[in-house]
Design an enzyme around this catalytic site. Structure first.
Site, PDB file in Angstrom:
ATOM      1  N   ASN A 123      12.667   4.517  -4.631  1.00  0.00           N
ATOM      2  CA  ASN A 123      12.364   6.054  -5.736  1.00  0.00           C
ATOM      3  C   ASN A 123      12.194   7.145  -5.333  1.00  0.00           C
ATOM      4  OD1 ASN A 123       9.573   7.304  -5.952  1.00  0.00           O
ATOM      5  ND2 ASN A 123       8.306   6.908  -4.578  1.00  0.00           N
ATOM      6  N   HIS A 158       6.240   6.263 -13.445  1.00  0.00           N
ATOM      7  CA  HIS A 158       7.238   6.758 -12.656  1.00  0.00           C
ATOM      8  C   HIS A 158       8.011   5.327 -11.335  1.00  0.00           C
ATOM      9  CE1 HIS A 158       7.751   8.041  -8.764  1.00  0.00           C
ATOM     10  NE2 HIS A 158       7.744   7.781  -7.903  1.00  0.00           N
ATOM     11  N   CYS A 194       5.470  13.618  -7.048  1.00  0.00           N
ATOM     12  CA  CYS A 194       6.759  12.587  -8.543  1.00  0.00           C
ATOM     13  C   CYS A 194       6.042  13.027  -9.649  1.00  0.00           C
ATOM     14  CB  CYS A 194       6.153  10.578  -8.263  1.00  0.00           C
ATOM     15  SG  CYS A 194       6.763  10.796  -6.137  1.00  0.00           S
TER      16      CYS A 194
HETATM   17  N1  ACO Z   1      10.420  -4.115   6.508  1.00  0.00           N
HETATM   18  C1  ACO Z   1       9.243  -5.502   7.296  1.00  0.00           C
HETATM   19  N2  ACO Z   1       8.250  -5.261   7.329  1.00  0.00           N
HETATM   20  C2  ACO Z   1       7.006  -4.670   6.963  1.00  0.00           C
HETATM   21  C3  ACO Z   1       7.754  -2.965   6.321  1.00  0.00           C
HETATM   22  C4  ACO Z   1       9.524  -2.899   5.977  1.00  0.00           C
HETATM   23  N3  ACO Z   1       9.700  -2.510   5.532  1.00  0.00           N
HETATM   24  N4  ACO Z   1       6.940  -2.024   6.067  1.00  0.00           N
HETATM   25  C5  ACO Z   1       5.867  -2.772   6.385  1.00  0.00           C
HETATM   26  N5  ACO Z   1       5.858  -3.791   7.184  1.00  0.00           N
HETATM   27  C6  ACO Z   1       4.963  -5.036   7.455  1.00  0.00           C
HETATM   28  C7  ACO Z   1       3.606  -3.602   7.990  1.00  0.00           C
HETATM   29  O1  ACO Z   1       4.346  -3.137   9.043  1.00  0.00           O
HETATM   30  C8  ACO Z   1       2.196  -4.480   7.548  1.00  0.00           C
HETATM   31  O2  ACO Z   1       2.711  -5.336   9.231  1.00  0.00           O
HETATM   32  P1  ACO Z   1       1.258  -5.569   9.370  1.00  0.00           P
HETATM   33  O3  ACO Z   1       0.808  -6.809   8.977  1.00  0.00           O
HETATM   34  O4  ACO Z   1       1.839  -6.555  11.129  1.00  0.00           O
HETATM   35  O5  ACO Z   1       0.520  -4.325  10.176  1.00  0.00           O
HETATM   36  C9  ACO Z   1       2.664  -5.644   7.000  1.00  0.00           C
HETATM   37  O6  ACO Z   1       4.625  -5.404   6.864  1.00  0.00           O
HETATM   38  C10 ACO Z   1       2.413  -5.321   5.535  1.00  0.00           C
HETATM   39  O7  ACO Z   1       2.143  -4.083   5.423  1.00  0.00           O
HETATM   40  P2  ACO Z   1       1.577  -3.342   4.184  1.00  0.00           P
HETATM   41  O8  ACO Z   1       1.600  -1.688   4.295  1.00  0.00           O
HETATM   42  O9  ACO Z   1       0.132  -4.163   4.097  1.00  0.00           O
HETATM   43  O10 ACO Z   1       2.535  -3.768   2.715  1.00  0.00           O
HETATM   44  P3  ACO Z   1       1.606  -3.753   1.072  1.00  0.00           P
HETATM   45  O11 ACO Z   1       2.508  -4.748   0.694  1.00  0.00           O
HETATM   46  O12 ACO Z   1       0.894  -2.768   1.358  1.00  0.00           O
HETATM   47  O13 ACO Z   1       3.408  -2.966   0.538  1.00  0.00           O
HETATM   48  C11 ACO Z   1       4.929  -1.124   0.056  1.00  0.00           C
HETATM   49  C12 ACO Z   1       4.106  -1.837   1.457  1.00  0.00           C
HETATM   50  C13 ACO Z   1       5.725  -1.549   0.045  1.00  0.00           C
HETATM   51  C14 ACO Z   1       4.914   0.551   0.697  1.00  0.00           C
HETATM   52  C15 ACO Z   1       3.635  -0.501  -1.244  1.00  0.00           C
HETATM   53  O14 ACO Z   1       1.551  -0.800  -0.415  1.00  0.00           O
HETATM   54  C16 ACO Z   1       4.193   0.182  -1.664  1.00  0.00           C
HETATM   55  O15 ACO Z   1       4.589   0.841  -2.752  1.00  0.00           O
HETATM   56  N6  ACO Z   1       2.441   2.083  -1.367  1.00  0.00           N
HETATM   57  C17 ACO Z   1       3.067   1.981  -2.603  1.00  0.00           C
HETATM   58  C18 ACO Z   1       3.668   3.936  -2.541  1.00  0.00           C
HETATM   59  C19 ACO Z   1       4.386   4.701  -3.086  1.00  0.00           C
HETATM   60  O16 ACO Z   1       4.527   4.654  -4.227  1.00  0.00           O
HETATM   61  N7  ACO Z   1       4.470   5.636  -2.680  1.00  0.00           N
HETATM   62  C20 ACO Z   1       4.825   6.386  -3.331  1.00  0.00           C
HETATM   63  C21 ACO Z   1       4.028   7.036  -4.442  1.00  0.00           C
HETATM   64  S1  ACO Z   1       3.833   8.970  -4.816  1.00  0.00           S
HETATM   65  C22 ACO Z   1       5.635   9.313  -4.453  1.00  0.00           C
HETATM   66  O17 ACO Z   1       6.297   8.484  -5.119  1.00  0.00           O
HETATM   67  C23 ACO Z   1       5.675  10.446  -3.997  1.00  0.00           C
END
Ligand code: ACO
Length: 329
Positions: free
Chosen positions: A286, A256, A116
């Protein structure tokens, strides 16, 4: 200001696939819901390419618009840098396919992979190559079809990504407009927090590897989130210091577009007001290396920024990699 910029943006362009996948569409594919996706990421919809669609075509479309916007022709381009992790093939470089599609016969063309952060890496490379007067008109493209490598059964990742390409044409500057400052960095110690282990030399396309979906994106979302906010805020502060500027001197910061909460946390750390913060992650998801040039083109064409605007760019991605820049449009 440290020095007079010598390389400026002459034109911008973007292209996204026609097909839109909404959160409601995703509800039919994986166990997710619109409320969760919007609350946790800010994403409402994303553009997705048809299966097997070439990135080169999307990128060439963005590039054509940027070349036209710059008032140039393809033959004027002498350098093409494509930032991507989802090129058409393993080799040759997808930049070579783009060169052919454009008819940019006078260019040297190559790809770079910094996930990214790739577009800003490309800007810095092109800027350096142009400052020694070897190249006059460079095309820097960020493009990815990330949906070709996501696991559509993994709700943790498949809801986050979209496809697209954005391009800029760089040329010599006659005044104080241009690339004022850039910075790139990386830390391979975090490579296993966001990666795609397939399609390289260590994991051949064996039946077992394919069954295990080794070619799809793996991500520790929470960890990526935490590092993204810290690294991007440090990277932005670094280029501001290099340029002897403060964040209130920036008309807009294009960070980003991975997650609205990351963008908001970054804005808080950098003390940016809402008018200085650009958001389109709700409509594109993204788009990896394409996210910044798509936002830059959109902001320019819808009048949020114009000639003379001072803009901060900052990104974070797999590697980990990070990059930042300050440009005057
Ligand atoms: N729908 C419903 N529930 C979901 C989903 C979904 N799509 N995805 C995860 N969950 C659930 C999980 O299983 C978890 O359930 P559990 O508590 O029963 O285990 C719960 O939701 C919470 O999950 P978390 O991972 O704690 O959620 P978080 O608040 O951290 O959000 C997210 C997840 C959106 C992925 C966040 O961590 C994030 O955006 N991280 C950065 C990702 C990113 O930017 N990546 C790319 C950057 S670099 C590049 O672009 C290549």
């Amino acid at each position: 200001m440290t020095n007079i910029p010598q390389t400026m943006i002459l034109g911008t362009g973007r292209a996204v696939p026609e097909k839109i996948l909404t959160n409601a569409d995703l509800e039919k594919i994986v166990d997710t819901n619109d409320q969760w996706i919007v609350e946790r990421s800010g994403i409402r919809e994303r553009h997705v390419a048809e299966k097997g669609a070439p990135l080169s075509e999307l990128a060439a479309e963005a590039a054509r618009k940027a070349i036209e916007d710059a008032g140039l022709e393809a033959k004027d381009i002498d350098l093409i840098i494509l930032a991507t992790v989802t090129g058409d093939m393993k080799f040759p470089a997808t930049a070579c396919f783009i060169q052919e599609l454009l008819g940019a016969k006078n260019a040297a063309a190559f790809d770079i992979a910094a996930a990214c952060s790739g577009f800003i890496y490309g800007l810095q490379i092109a800027d350096s190559m142009m400052r020694n007067q070897t190249y006059r008109h460079a095309l820097v493209i960020g493009g990815d079809i990330l949906t070709s490598i996501v696991d559509w059964e993994d709700r943790n990742t498949c809801v986050l990504f979209g496809d697209g390409a954005g391009a800029v044409v760089l040329g010599p500057s006659q005044d104080d407009r241009g690339i004022i400052s850039t910075y790139i960095g990386s830390d391979g110690g975090y490579s296993k927090l966001l990666y795609n282990a397939g399609c390289g030399c260590i994991n051949m396309p064996t039946e077992e590897n394919i069954k295990e979906k080794i070619h799809t994106v793996r991500m520790e979302g929470k960890e990526v989130f935490r590092h993204a906010v810290v690294a991007m805020s440090k990277a932005m502060k670094k280029v501001l210091k290099q340029a002897d500027m403060t964040s209130d001197q920036l008309d807009l910061v294009i960070s980003h577009q991975a997650n609205l909460r990351i963008i908001e946390a970054l804005a808080k750390r950098l003390k940016l007001n809402s008018e200085q913060t650009y958001v389109n992650v709700d409509r594109f998801g993204n788009t990896s290396a394409a996210s910044i040039p798509i936002a830059l083109d959109e902001a320019r064409r819808n009048g949020v920024i114009q000639s003379g605007s001072t803009i901060g760019l900052v990104a974070f991605g797999g590697g980990f990699t990070w990059a930042s820049g300050i440009i005057r449009l």
